[in-house]
Motif scaffolding. Structure first.
Motif, PDB file in Angstrom:
ATOM      1  N   GLU A 421      36.457 -51.201  45.807  1.00  0.00           N
ATOM      2  CA  GLU A 421      36.631 -50.334  44.711  1.00  0.00           C
ATOM      3  C   GLU A 421      37.819 -49.314  44.991  1.00  0.00           C
ATOM      4  O   GLU A 421      38.671 -49.162  44.038  1.00  0.00           O
ATOM      5  CB  GLU A 421      35.486 -49.655  44.259  1.00  0.00           C
ATOM      6  CG  GLU A 421      35.483 -48.965  43.109  1.00  0.00           C
ATOM      7  CD  GLU A 421      33.880 -48.317  42.673  1.00  0.00           C
ATOM      8  OE1 GLU A 421      34.104 -47.333  41.636  1.00  0.00           O
ATOM      9  OE2 GLU A 421      33.209 -48.368  43.368  1.00  0.00           O
ATOM     10  N   LEU A 424      41.031 -51.355  44.302  1.00  0.00           N
ATOM     11  CA  LEU A 424      41.143 -51.768  42.929  1.00  0.00           C
ATOM     12  C   LEU A 424      41.540 -50.494  42.069  1.00  0.00           C
ATOM     13  O   LEU A 424      42.375 -50.866  41.164  1.00  0.00           O
ATOM     14  CB  LEU A 424      39.854 -52.147  42.379  1.00  0.00           C
ATOM     15  CG  LEU A 424      39.385 -53.695  42.872  1.00  0.00           C
ATOM     16  CD1 LEU A 424      38.284 -54.187  42.583  1.00  0.00           C
ATOM     17  CD2 LEU A 424      40.630 -54.704  43.010  1.00  0.00           C
ATOM     18  N   ALA A 435      43.132 -58.573  39.040  1.00  0.00           N
ATOM     19  CA  ALA A 435      42.867 -58.460  40.414  1.00  0.00           C
ATOM     20  C   ALA A 435      42.001 -59.834  41.122  1.00  0.00           C
ATOM     21  O   ALA A 435      40.842 -59.861  40.061  1.00  0.00           O
ATOM     22  CB  ALA A 435      42.287 -57.213  40.866  1.00  0.00           C
ATOM     23  N   VAL A 437      39.913 -61.221  43.551  1.00  0.00           N
ATOM     24  CA  VAL A 437      39.039 -60.452  44.601  1.00  0.00           C
ATOM     25  C   VAL A 437      37.850 -61.430  45.157  1.00  0.00           C
ATOM     26  O   VAL A 437      37.230 -62.278  44.170  1.00  0.00           O
ATOM     27  CB  VAL A 437      38.619 -59.201  44.235  1.00  0.00           C
ATOM     28  CG1 VAL A 437      39.645 -58.299  44.072  1.00  0.00           C
ATOM     29  CG2 VAL A 437      37.642 -59.102  43.088  1.00  0.00           C
ATOM     30  N   LYS A 443      28.563 -54.806  40.786  1.00  0.00           N
ATOM     31  CA  LYS A 443      29.759 -54.950  39.970  1.00  0.00           C
ATOM     32  C   LYS A 443      30.598 -53.854  39.587  1.00  0.00           C
ATOM     33  O   LYS A 443      30.178 -52.480  39.820  1.00  0.00           O
ATOM     34  CB  LYS A 443      29.316 -55.256  38.603  1.00  0.00           C
ATOM     35  CG  LYS A 443      28.543 -56.637  38.549  1.00  0.00           C
ATOM     36  CD  LYS A 443      29.080 -57.936  39.186  1.00  0.00           C
ATOM     37  CE  LYS A 443      28.511 -59.180  39.256  1.00  0.00           C
ATOM     38  NZ  LYS A 443      29.278 -60.341  39.704  1.00  0.00           N
ATOM     39  N   LEU A 449      42.002 -52.845  34.164  1.00  0.00           N
ATOM     40  CA  LEU A 449      42.226 -53.777  35.332  1.00  0.00           C
ATOM     41  C   LEU A 449      40.893 -55.252  35.130  1.00  0.00           C
ATOM     42  O   LEU A 449      39.964 -54.832  35.146  1.00  0.00           O
ATOM     43  CB  LEU A 449      41.777 -53.427  36.541  1.00  0.00           C
ATOM     44  CG  LEU A 449      42.151 -54.095  37.805  1.00  0.00           C
ATOM     45  CD1 LEU A 449      43.607 -54.720  37.965  1.00  0.00           C
ATOM     46  CD2 LEU A 449      41.557 -53.591  39.061  1.00  0.00           C
ATOM     47  N   ARG A 450      41.579 -56.404  35.022  1.00  0.00           N
ATOM     48  CA  ARG A 450      40.555 -57.587  34.965  1.00  0.00           C
ATOM     49  C   ARG A 450      40.399 -58.066  36.377  1.00  0.00           C
ATOM     50  O   ARG A 450      41.376 -58.280  36.934  1.00  0.00           O
ATOM     51  CB  ARG A 450      41.075 -58.534  33.808  1.00  0.00           C
ATOM     52  CG  ARG A 450      39.979 -59.712  33.619  1.00  0.00           C
ATOM     53  CD  ARG A 450      40.610 -60.563  32.456  1.00  0.00           C
ATOM     54  NE  ARG A 450      41.899 -61.191  32.720  1.00  0.00           N
ATOM     55  CZ  ARG A 450      42.058 -62.466  33.522  1.00  0.00           C
ATOM     56  NH1 ARG A 450      40.742 -63.119  34.014  1.00  0.00           N
ATOM     57  NH2 ARG A 450      43.257 -62.937  33.835  1.00  0.00           N
ATOM     58  N   ILE A 451      39.214 -57.991  36.527  1.00  0.00           N
ATOM     59  CA  ILE A 451      38.744 -58.263  38.080  1.00  0.00           C
ATOM     60  C   ILE A 451      38.312 -59.934  37.866  1.00  0.00           C
ATOM     61  O   ILE A 451      37.249 -60.143  37.180  1.00  0.00           O
ATOM     62  CB  ILE A 451      37.690 -57.494  38.583  1.00  0.00           C
ATOM     63  CG1 ILE A 451      38.180 -55.948  38.765  1.00  0.00           C
ATOM     64  CG2 ILE A 451      37.387 -58.057  39.969  1.00  0.00           C
ATOM     65  CD1 ILE A 451      37.136 -54.986  39.032  1.00  0.00           C
ATOM     66  N   GLU A 453      36.643 -62.588  40.188  1.00  0.00           N
ATOM     67  CA  GLU A 453      35.697 -62.881  41.316  1.00  0.00           C
ATOM     68  C   GLU A 453      35.974 -64.434  41.684  1.00  0.00           C
ATOM     69  O   GLU A 453      35.624 -65.357  40.873  1.00  0.00           O
ATOM     70  CB  GLU A 453      34.568 -62.486  41.302  1.00  0.00           C
ATOM     71  CG  GLU A 453      34.166 -60.987  40.826  1.00  0.00           C
ATOM     72  CD  GLU A 453      32.827 -60.574  41.106  1.00  0.00           C
ATOM     73  OE1 GLU A 453      31.870 -61.490  41.178  1.00  0.00           O
ATOM     74  OE2 GLU A 453      32.684 -59.390  41.341  1.00  0.00           O
TER      75      GLU A 453
END
Length: 467
Positions: A421, A424, A435, A437, A443, A449-451, A453
């Motif tokens: 975190e 990010l 990102a 990741v 979560k 920021l679109r994460i 996974e």
């Protein structure tokens, strides 16, 4: 001349004994036990004959014995830290210089140790015109130090310069001037006449350090001590030198770049995971409070073979841009050239990329580098390295607003990384919008920021659009 006693000391751990042995019985290292002659200072030596020194020490001892105080009633007002004028330096020290402490600054020759401390002396002298700052140089003359001070704008009337290599003179100047701060440059050039041994030897360094620490604690004067390093990067002199002082800082950097990093290896008054960033120039040293832009290229267009990741250095999250170049090899054994990345790690990731990513680079020459001397040796940089290699091989650039963070296992799995975190949030602050990741138990949601996974290398390469 004082009577001398022959002893044998291990330069690695500080063990000492009366007989020489090939292997240190304490740390187990071979060839580190060296002979030295330790003298017993006479009663009329320069250290004990200094005006008022014996009586002051005895009085302080008697006061300490009779003044055992409950810890809840101890007065801490006298422990106010001294600001160095560099926010980065203060943070590494834990908030500033503690009165009566001894701080050892070590680093490679020419890295900028003397410049940093001389500029610090100028900052403190300017901030405290009613006090004195004493700069003691055993390597340069007063004229040479003054020329450097004029170049870095550290000319202050209450900044006192002295050039000497005699320990008794150094202690006498500190006791007479009672400065706000004393700087000794360096420990390996100061010589005590009370003990045998050459300048910079184990005997002399130990005696000099002990005398300076005793003076600093007695007079409550902080001392910044410059230390040389050996060819293997360790601090010259006995290992006990690092145990004696209160703070040990390493001043690191590449001589070919202007970036300098100050790290606390030992700190009795603060954390040891802080890092200070500085920029070396002809006008001196400037602190870099936000070093993010140093490790990223300024090109706005998308170029294949590049990917950005975020690595941790102490409490800081720094962006690192990985650049990769893939060419056809004309050699029987393909070449692997790396800068800022571990070569063994590249060989492993190349095999994983072939087995689980279906990108065959085993017969190609691979060149992997970072920007501005950054280091991408943390496992969390694996995904960005593989992405840069795949991007260079497929000639598909990665969007500049995408970053990749994650460790890759030999099975092709994307493994979690510590303090994700924190990384990010730094990515979002720098303008990254996507990102890639590994999955996390908790979560993480960061505005702007679109994460994405991913659990496997193939999924990560698909998300980065390089295959």
């Amino acid at each position: 001349m004082a009577k001398s006693t022959t002893r044998y000391v291990c330069s690695e751990c500080g063990w000492d004994g009366l007989k020489w042995v090939g292997r240190c019985p304490q740390c187990g290292q071979w060839g580190t036990v060296e002979e030295f002659h330790e003298a017993r200072p006479a009663a009329t030596s320069s250290r004990t004959a200094a005006p008022g020194r014996t009586s002051r020490t005895q009085a302080a001892t008697a006061t300490a014995i009779s003044a055992a105080t409950p810890i809840t009633q101890v007065d801490t007002s006298t422990a106010a830290r001294l600001a160095t004028g560099f926010g980065e330096f203060d943070r590494v020290l834990g908030g500033g210089i503690v009165p009566g402490s001894v701080v050892l600054i070590a680093g490679e020759p020419g890295i900028g140790k003397s410049t940093l401390l001389l500029e610090t002396a100028g900052n403190i002298a300017a901030a405290r015109p009613d006090g004195k700052v004493l700069y003691l140089s055993g390597e340069e003359s007063q004229a040479q130090v003054r020329l450097r001070a004029a170049r870095i704008n550290a000319m202050e009337p209450n900044l006192l310069l002295a050039s000497t290599t005699d320990l008794a003179t150094v202690l006498g100047l500190i006791e007479r001037e009672r400065p706000t701060l004393a700087i000794v440059d360096s420990a390996q050039t100061i010589v005590s006449q009370d003990v045998d041994g050459i300048s910079g030897g184990s005997t002399q360094v130990r005696e000099v350090a002990s005398a300076l620490i005793d003076t600093a604690k007695t007079l409550d004067v902080p001392v910044l001590l410059v230390g040389h390093v050996t060819k293997d990067g360790s601090i010259a002199g006995p290992r006990t030198l690092e145990h004696l002082v209160d703070v040990v800082c390493q001043f690191e950097g590449d001589a070919e770049t202007a970036l300098r990093m100050l790290r606390a290896v030992k700190n009795r008054f603060g954390p040891t995971d802080e890092v200070g960033c500085f920029d070396m120039s002809g006008e001196g040293i400037e602190e870099v409070s936000d070093p993010s832009g140093l490790f990223l290229s300024s090109a706005d267009e998308q170029v294949e073979g590049t990917c950005v990741t975020f690595t941790l250095d102490g409490h800081r999250s720094l962006p690192i841009e990985i650049q990769a170049l893939v060419t056809n090899s004309v050699l029987p054994t393909p070449r692997r050239a790396v800068v800022g990345v571990e070569a063994n790690r590249i060989a492993m990731l190349t095999a994983v990329l072939y087995r689980h990513g279906k990108v065959n680079l085993l017969a190609n020459d691979l060149y992997v580098s970072t920007i501005a001397g950054g280091l991408a040796k943390e496992p969390a940089c694996d995904l960005a390295i593989v992405a840069a290699l795949a991007s260079a091989a497929k000639a598909k650039p990665i969007v500049r607003s995408i970053c990749a963070i994650g460790e890759i296992s030999l099975t092709g799995q994307i493994r979690p990384v510590p303090r994700l975190e924190h990384r990010l949030r730094e990515a979002a602050r720098l303008g990254f919008t996507v990102a890639v990741v590994p999955p996390t138990r908790k979560k993480v949601a960061i505005e702007g920021l679109r994460i994405v996974e991913v659990t496997h290398l193939r999924d990560a390469l698909d998300a980065l659009k390089v295959i």
